[in-house]
Design a protein around this motif. Structure first.
Motif, mmCIF file in Angstrom:
data_model
loop_
_atom_site.group_PDB
_atom_site.id
_atom_site.type_symbol
_atom_site.label_atom_id
_atom_site.label_comp_id
_atom_site.label_asym_id
_atom_site.label_seq_id
_atom_site.Cartn_x
_atom_site.Cartn_y
_atom_site.Cartn_z
ATOM 1 N N PHE B 118 5.655 -5.706 3.654
ATOM 2 C CA PHE B 118 7.055 -5.870 3.284
ATOM 3 C C PHE B 118 7.893 -6.208 4.511
ATOM 4 C CE2 PHE B 118 5.223 -3.718 -0.234
ATOM 5 C CZ PHE B 118 5.856 -4.300 -1.312
ATOM 6 N N GLY B 119 7.404 -5.762 5.664
ATOM 7 C CA GLY B 119 8.066 -6.146 6.910
ATOM 8 C C GLY B 119 8.014 -7.645 7.095
ATOM 9 N N ALA B 120 6.961 -8.272 6.565
ATOM 10 C CA ALA B 120 6.843 -9.721 6.686
ATOM 11 C C ALA B 120 8.037 -10.413 6.049
ATOM 12 C CB ALA B 120 5.542 -10.190 6.043
ATOM 13 N N ALA B 121 8.628 -9.726 5.039
ATOM 14 C CA ALA B 121 9.830 -10.286 4.423
ATOM 15 C C ALA B 121 10.948 -10.401 5.452
ATOM 16 C CB ALA B 121 10.284 -9.417 3.251
ATOM 17 N N ALA B 122 10.946 -9.460 6.396
ATOM 18 C CA ALA B 122 12.004 -9.432 7.408
ATOM 19 C C ALA B 122 11.952 -10.649 8.309
ATOM 20 C CB ALA B 122 11.892 -8.165 8.246
ATOM 21 N N LEU B 123 10.801 -11.318 8.345
ATOM 22 C CA LEU B 123 10.694 -12.510 9.179
ATOM 23 C C LEU B 123 11.458 -13.667 8.569
ATOM 24 C CD1 LEU B 123 6.916 -12.212 9.932
ATOM 25 C CD2 LEU B 123 8.815 -11.412 11.309
ATOM 26 N N ARG B 124 11.667 -13.593 7.262
ATOM 27 C CA ARG B 124 12.319 -14.704 6.583
ATOM 28 C C ARG B 124 13.765 -14.395 6.203
ATOM 29 N NH1 ARG B 124 8.676 -18.570 5.716
ATOM 30 N NH2 ARG B 124 10.407 -19.720 4.804
ATOM 31 N N VAL B 125 14.050 -13.138 5.892
ATOM 32 C CA VAL B 125 15.405 -12.811 5.440
ATOM 33 C C VAL B 125 16.013 -11.734 6.319
ATOM 34 C CG1 VAL B 125 15.048 -13.491 3.069
ATOM 35 C CG2 VAL B 125 14.485 -11.182 3.769
ATOM 36 N N LYS B 126 17.335 -11.721 6.349
ATOM 37 C CA LYS B 126 18.033 -10.755 7.187
ATOM 38 C C LYS B 126 19.068 -10.011 6.367
ATOM 39 C CE LYS B 126 17.812 -13.236 11.587
ATOM 40 N NZ LYS B 126 18.546 -14.051 12.530
ATOM 41 N N GLY B 127 19.571 -8.935 6.935
ATOM 42 C CA GLY B 127 20.725 -8.225 6.396
ATOM 43 C C GLY B 127 20.571 -7.822 4.951
ATOM 44 N N ILE B 128 21.515 -8.245 4.132
ATOM 45 C CA ILE B 128 21.592 -7.787 2.752
ATOM 46 C C ILE B 128 20.374 -8.247 1.950
ATOM 47 C CG2 ILE B 128 22.909 -9.755 1.851
ATOM 48 C CD1 ILE B 128 24.045 -6.315 1.088
ATOM 49 N N TYR B 129 19.796 -9.408 2.342
ATOM 50 C CA TYR B 129 18.636 -9.913 1.616
ATOM 51 C C TYR B 129 17.404 -9.087 1.922
ATOM 52 C CZ TYR B 129 21.857 -13.726 0.969
ATOM 53 O OH TYR B 129 22.971 -14.444 0.645
ATOM 54 N N LEU B 130 17.343 -8.632 3.177
ATOM 55 C CA LEU B 130 16.238 -7.741 3.536
ATOM 56 C C LEU B 130 16.377 -6.420 2.789
ATOM 57 C CD1 LEU B 130 13.763 -7.154 5.208
ATOM 58 C CD2 LEU B 130 15.236 -6.394 7.059
ATOM 59 N N ALA B 131 17.626 -5.974 2.638
ATOM 60 C CA ALA B 131 17.857 -4.745 1.877
ATOM 61 C C ALA B 131 17.301 -4.897 0.469
ATOM 62 C CB ALA B 131 19.353 -4.418 1.842
ATOM 63 N N MET B 132 17.551 -6.066 -0.157
ATOM 64 C CA MET B 132 17.044 -6.299 -1.504
ATOM 65 C C MET B 132 15.519 -6.343 -1.515
ATOM 66 S SD MET B 132 19.566 -6.206 -3.361
ATOM 67 C CE MET B 132 18.788 -6.629 -4.912
ATOM 68 N N ALA B 133 14.936 -6.981 -0.508
ATOM 69 C CA ALA B 133 13.472 -7.092 -0.460
ATOM 70 C C ALA B 133 12.831 -5.713 -0.344
ATOM 71 C CB ALA B 133 13.057 -7.979 0.712
ATOM 72 N N THR B 134 13.425 -4.853 0.482
ATOM 73 C CA THR B 134 12.841 -3.526 0.642
ATOM 74 C C THR B 134 13.105 -2.662 -0.593
ATOM 75 O OG1 THR B 134 14.820 -2.924 1.896
ATOM 76 C CG2 THR B 134 12.865 -3.475 3.141
ATOM 77 N N LEU B 135 14.227 -2.941 -1.262
ATOM 78 C CA LEU B 135 14.506 -2.240 -2.511
ATOM 79 C C LEU B 135 13.441 -2.595 -3.546
ATOM 80 C CD1 LEU B 135 16.693 -0.398 -3.668
ATOM 81 C CD2 LEU B 135 17.852 -2.417 -4.535
ATOM 82 N N ALA B 136 13.064 -3.872 -3.531
ATOM 83 C CA ALA B 136 11.995 -4.312 -4.429
ATOM 84 C C ALA B 136 10.703 -3.579 -4.104
ATOM 85 C CB ALA B 136 11.789 -5.820 -4.300
ATOM 86 N N MET B 137 10.460 -3.367 -2.810
ATOM 87 C CA MET B 137 9.262 -2.643 -2.400
ATOM 88 C C MET B 137 9.264 -1.246 -3.013
ATOM 89 S SD MET B 137 8.435 -1.229 1.342
ATOM 90 C CE MET B 137 6.941 -0.324 1.678
ATOM 91 N N GLN B 138 10.435 -0.607 -2.950
ATOM 92 C CA GLN B 138 10.561 0.743 -3.513
ATOM 93 C C GLN B 138 10.132 0.730 -4.983
ATOM 94 O OE1 GLN B 138 12.083 3.772 -2.067
ATOM 95 N NE2 GLN B 138 11.203 4.646 -3.910
ATOM 96 N N SER B 139 10.681 -0.232 -5.736
ATOM 97 C CA SER B 139 10.378 -0.268 -7.175
ATOM 98 C C SER B 139 8.909 -0.555 -7.419
ATOM 99 C CB SER B 139 11.219 -1.352 -7.854
ATOM 100 O OG SER B 139 12.542 -1.230 -7.459
ATOM 101 N N ILE B 140 8.360 -1.503 -6.648
ATOM 102 C CA ILE B 140 6.959 -1.873 -6.868
ATOM 103 C C ILE B 140 6.044 -0.667 -6.594
ATOM 104 C CG2 ILE B 140 5.072 -3.323 -6.027
ATOM 105 C CD1 ILE B 140 7.209 -5.456 -5.402
ATOM 106 N N VAL B 141 6.293 -0.005 -5.452
ATOM 107 C CA VAL B 141 5.438 1.136 -5.105
ATOM 108 C C VAL B 141 5.590 2.246 -6.141
ATOM 109 C CG1 VAL B 141 5.021 2.921 -3.393
ATOM 110 C CG2 VAL B 141 5.371 0.566 -2.668
ATOM 111 N N ASP B 142 6.829 2.534 -6.535
ATOM 112 C CA ASP B 142 7.066 3.538 -7.581
ATOM 113 C C ASP B 142 6.254 3.215 -8.821
ATOM 114 O OD1 ASP B 142 8.783 4.986 -6.135
ATOM 115 O OD2 ASP B 142 10.620 4.317 -7.129
ATOM 116 N N PHE B 143 6.340 1.958 -9.232
ATOM 117 C CA PHE B 143 5.681 1.524 -10.455
ATOM 118 C C PHE B 143 4.171 1.659 -10.334
ATOM 119 C CE2 PHE B 143 3.752 -1.742 -13.119
ATOM 120 C CZ PHE B 143 4.319 -1.450 -14.332
ATOM 121 N N VAL B 144 3.639 1.144 -9.225
ATOM 122 C CA VAL B 144 2.185 1.176 -9.048
ATOM 123 C C VAL B 144 1.676 2.612 -9.032
ATOM 124 C CG1 VAL B 144 0.324 0.682 -7.410
ATOM 125 C CG2 VAL B 144 2.047 -1.053 -7.893
ATOM 126 N N ILE B 145 2.400 3.484 -8.326
ATOM 127 C CA ILE B 145 1.938 4.874 -8.245
ATOM 128 C C ILE B 145 1.973 5.548 -9.611
ATOM 129 C CG2 ILE B 145 2.579 7.168 -7.404
ATOM 130 C CD1 ILE B 145 3.211 5.951 -4.741
#
Lengths: 269, 357
Positions: B118-145
């Motif tokens: 998910f850090g790889a997302a940080a290479l492409r997006v910054k700031g608020i977009y990175l916040a959204m990408a990591t938020l997506a990570m939260q949901s995906i991990v929650d769901f998978v678990i």
């Protein structure tokens, strides 16, 4: 090309456009070992763009950039830095919130082996390296006469000193080629003279080759061995600084058609 | 005056670069450490396990997130998910019979290796977009678990953490557990303190401040952003496993939802981005302010004989807590650590007025 006498940096027919705007229209020049080369030209003539292409920030649409005869076109800036290029920026690019000392220490990055584990076990892994690099940094701090402000946060010191810190940060990486983008912008006469002296000393004592973008013509004629004049992305004159900036094409670019004619007729002294 | 500087003259770089050059700072830190070490013998066990233990664990987590947010300047809204991976990873390993030391490290490695993706997302997006990408990570991990029975044991299941031993000492007792959490917290704190004086930390700070200037100094933004995510996620994973094994003692998916991420994010921001002291203050405020406000309001209502509807009574502390956080952001954006540093700066030169910084 023989490697011993290869130019430090050479641009061969470098072209770059941003959308419809042709910023560089086939620039060809080289920086010879040990020289101070001035890059001058009116605003928007492509000076900084040339430097950005040479340091890997932009990839040229056509043409090649060579460093010591090796092709570096399209290589990332951090790789180019490791090949011995350092630069400063037109608008200061110091790291706020850190002390002058830490800012200059970052300049040693390519000579260090940063690691997270080394940070955790600082006393066993990192300390020796940190202290060894500190000695090198202190040499440059002394050379640039920054001793009394080394612990100040970098954002509170005056502009003239900030520029000097940036120059120190570039020098401390022991570059072979130092690129300075308007190191004297916004400075008073005294500060300009200081920086000019540091630039000459840097070449003398540290043997760096220097490419300098500068708007102050008095500085260019005083410290540069050669000057290249850019206008609208083309080289319009080059050679000995005094001769280069006196060429009619240069006067026309800076002052307009009429001034150039007057100079041509010997009107203006 | 209090933080005496006169008479301190460094003759070696080593002594200048020590963590706390001022004697008074050293005295303070040692006294706090002494109190923390003696806490199980000084205070009631309710306070130690109910307040100090979670404070240490949450502070450790906030420190890990602060490396990423304050150190490297990358937003992360999915730190709870990072901790979840460490927690589940280590609990599963321990159920298979792995020792705690190994399970903890492995939990960290699991978090780090997923976190870096998910850090790889940080290479492409910054700031608020990175916040959204990591938020997506939260949901995906929650769901998978929660949707993978092999991990969670079913959507509503709770997974018991097996009894753990650390270096031969059983962690079933409350004191042992507390000291174990204190040890982990101390190691993470030491790491964070050292980050400020090594080339690793400087490289992260350079990327945070001006990435283009960092690049031409030879710092690969790609490499160091990924490293920041890796190290921060590793810490998150280790703290996640400590949380699961020492405090929760059983893991279920809902413990690591977005609430936890936001809670830790609030600790970092209210405490002070980029400071080592900040997460400790932030964790204390975020964990204990609602309780204190609740108690204060409760006693106020009863002394003045007011009858307050029960739902208002339940929500008022939250409102007050929210107002407190907003107040901090408005009046001291650099957080509680900055307030401490202002006081310290004032006392540094008191009774004179003008401090250098």
């Amino acid at each position: 090309m023989s490697s011993t006498e290869a130019p430090v940096l050479s641009c061969e027919g470098v072209e770059l456009s941003f959308g419809g705007l042709k910023a560089l229209k086939g620039i060809t020049f080289s920086v010879q070992p040990g020289e101070i080369l001035g890059l001058v030209g009116p605003n928007g003539s492509g000076k900084t763009t040339t430097v950005n292409v040479s340091t890997g920030f932009y990839r040229p649409n056509a043409g090649r950039v060579r460093l010591f005869g090796e092709d570096i076109t399209g290589i990332k800036p951090d790789r180019i830095a490791r090949r011995g290029v350092a630069r400063t920026f037109q608008n200061l690019a110091l790291f706020k919130g850190m002390s002058v000392l830490d800012n200059i220490l970052i300049g040693r990055h390519i000579h260090m082996r940063p690691s997270a584990l080394g940070t955790l076990f600082y006393w066993w892994w990192a300390q020796r390296e940190e202290l060894a690099q500190r000695r090198v940094v202190e040499d440059v701090i002394e050379f640039m006469q920054l001793q009394d402000i080394r612990d100040e946060p970098v954002e509170v010191i005056p502009l003239g000193l900030q520029k000097r810190v940036e120059l120190a940060r570039a020098l401390v990486s022991e570059p072979k080629l130092l690129i300075l983008d308007e190191p004297m912008a916004g400075m008073n006469q005294e500060e300009k003279e200081y920086i000019a002296r540091f630039i000459l000393d840097a070449r003398e004592e540290r043997g760096v080759t220097i490419l300098i973008i500068e708007h102050h013509m008095d500085v260019v004629t005083a410290i540069c061995d050669r000057a290249i004049v850019l206008c609208n992305g083309e080289i319009i004159a080059q050679g000995e600084p005094r001769a280069a900036i006196a060429e009619p094409a240069v006067i026309k670019a800076y002052l307009g058609e009429r001034a150039a004619r007057r100079v041509g007729m010997g009107d203006a002294a | 005056m209090f933080y005496r500087r006169s008479g301190i003259r460094h003759t070696r770089y080593q002594s200048e670069r020590q963590l706390f050059p001022l004697g008074f700072d050293r005295f303070l830190i040692l006294s706090v450490l002494a109190v923390l070490l003696a806490a199980p013998f000084l205070f009631d066990r309710l306070y130690v396990t109910g307040y100090l233990l979670p404070w240490l664990i949450w502070s450790s987590a906030a420190l890990g997130l602060n490396l990423l947010m304050g150190g490297a300047g990358q937003v992360h809204l999915g730190y709870g998910a990072v901790m979840a991976m460490g927690a589940y990873g280590s609990v599963h390993l321990m159920r298979f019979g792995a020792p705690l030391e190994l399970a903890m490290i492995a939990g960290g490695l699991i978090s780090a290796s997923v976190g870096i993706i998910f850090g790889a997302a940080a290479l492409r997006v910054k700031g608020i977009y990175l916040a959204m990408a990591t938020l997506a990570m939260q949901s995906i991990v929650d769901f998978v678990i929660s949707q993978t029975p092999a991990i969670s044991g079913g959507a509503l299941a709770t997974l018991q953490a097996p009894p753990a031993r650390f270096l031969g000492i059983s962690l079933s007792g409350e004191r042992e557990t507390y000291y174990f959490a204190l040890l982990v917290c101390a190691v993470i704190t030491l790491f964070m303190l050292n980050v400020r004086r090594t080339s690793f930390g400087r490289a992260l700070a350079a990327i945070r401040e001006k990435d283009y200037a960092a690049e031409i100094l030879g710092i690969s933004t790609l490499r160091y952003k990924l490293m920041a995510f890796w190290v921060s996620s590793f810490i998150g994973g280790v703290v996640g496993s400590v949380l699961a094994i020492c405090y929760l003692r059983a893991v279920s998916p809902d413990q690591f939802h977005l609430d936890l991420s936001i809670q830790i994010l609030a600790m970092v921001i209210v405490g002070g981005l980029g400071s080592v002291l900040g997460p400790f203050f932030g964790a204390a405020l975020v964990l204990f302010a609602p309780i204190l406000i609740n108690n204060a309001l409760g006693s106020a209502f009863s002394t003045f004989g007011m009858t307050v509807p029960i739902d208002l009574r339940a929500h008022l502390p939250l409102v007050a807590y929210g107002a407190l956080v907003i107040g901090f952001l408005l009046y001291e954006p650099y957080g509680l650590a900055k307030i401490y540093s202002n006081v310290r700066t004032y006392l540094l030169v008191w009774p004179f007025r003008h401090a250098q910084r």
